[in-house]
Design a protein around this motif. Sequence first.
Motif, PDB file in Angstrom:
ATOM      1  N   ASN A 127       2.540  -1.208  12.810  1.00  0.00           N
ATOM      2  CA  ASN A 127       1.699  -1.006  11.634  1.00  0.00           C
ATOM      3  C   ASN A 127       1.794   0.463  11.281  1.00  0.00           C
ATOM      4  O   ASN A 127       1.280   1.314  11.998  1.00  0.00           O
ATOM      5  N   LEU A 128       2.472   0.774  10.187  1.00  0.00           N
ATOM      6  CA  LEU A 128       2.652   2.139   9.716  1.00  0.00           C
ATOM      7  C   LEU A 128       1.965   2.235   8.350  1.00  0.00           C
ATOM      8  O   LEU A 128       2.287   1.477   7.442  1.00  0.00           O
ATOM      9  N   THR A 129       1.011   3.149   8.221  1.00  0.00           N
ATOM     10  CA  THR A 129       0.217   3.257   6.997  1.00  0.00           C
ATOM     11  C   THR A 129       0.130   4.706   6.555  1.00  0.00           C
ATOM     12  O   THR A 129      -0.064   5.606   7.385  1.00  0.00           O
ATOM     13  N   LEU A 130       0.260   4.931   5.256  1.00  0.00           N
ATOM     14  CA  LEU A 130       0.041   6.250   4.670  1.00  0.00           C
ATOM     15  C   LEU A 130      -1.378   6.285   4.117  1.00  0.00           C
ATOM     16  O   LEU A 130      -1.782   5.394   3.365  1.00  0.00           O
ATOM     17  N   LEU A 131      -2.138   7.309   4.504  1.00  0.00           N
ATOM     18  CA  LEU A 131      -3.526   7.436   4.066  1.00  0.00           C
ATOM     19  C   LEU A 131      -3.688   8.661   3.179  1.00  0.00           C
ATOM     20  O   LEU A 131      -3.059   9.701   3.407  1.00  0.00           O
ATOM     21  N   GLN A 132      -4.555   8.544   2.177  1.00  0.00           N
ATOM     22  CA  GLN A 132      -4.960   9.670   1.348  1.00  0.00           C
ATOM     23  C   GLN A 132      -6.462   9.787   1.512  1.00  0.00           C
ATOM     24  O   GLN A 132      -7.199   8.851   1.192  1.00  0.00           O
ATOM     25  N   ASP A 133      -6.898  10.924   2.050  1.00  0.00           N
ATOM     26  CA  ASP A 133      -8.324  11.153   2.315  1.00  0.00           C
ATOM     27  C   ASP A 133      -8.938  10.020   3.139  1.00  0.00           C
ATOM     28  O   ASP A 133     -10.050   9.562   2.878  1.00  0.00           O
ATOM     29  N   GLY A 134      -8.180   9.516   4.120  1.00  0.00           N
ATOM     30  CA  GLY A 134      -8.670   8.486   5.030  1.00  0.00           C
ATOM     31  C   GLY A 134      -8.563   7.062   4.523  1.00  0.00           C
ATOM     32  O   GLY A 134      -8.883   6.125   5.241  1.00  0.00           O
TER      33      GLY A 134
END
Length: 195
Positions: A127-134
Amino acid sequence: MRKCLHVQQRLVGCELLRDEPGHMMTLEAFNGESGFERRYTVQGDQQTHWKWPVIKSRAQLEYDAWLYAHFYRPLCISQLRKYLTKEKKHVMARVKPRVRVIKRYWTEAGVVQMTCLATGFYPRHINLTLLQDGQPVDKERVTGGELLPNPDGTYQMRKSVELSAEEQRERHTYTCTVTHLSLDNKLDINIGTSD
């Protein structure tokens, strides 16, 4: 005189769940067209899907069911157990992903592409996820995400997001987060928008 070649294919598979027999299935195709599917549950129930006309009698179908229950399933399970014993070290292996962030700049457009790359991991689920401000970055903005094999039997995945000059000025916090069976905890890598 013209001769025709016809090809019939059969795929049989079974599963082993915590040392107990699981489901079993058979798929058949004739000249590249699938037409028969049979699945057996753990309890021995069967579901059969016919695309072709049924040309077998009830007695033949009952014999097929007996053959699967008393010959094919035990044979499949015994072969699967032998394979798992032989290949257990490889099948049960857990290799941690190497994770890195790559940034590419297009100075003319003022755009930066941030890529999170996880490679060298096994087993394949990650599971690879890109987060912006959490929060996860909108799926429409993320490119990549395909699971790809490496030559050594491990896998890799990458996901990217492009940030406009305006988004870079807004000073959001970006994070690449990875969870995998080989990791005790999730891995978070903070991505700076400027160097």
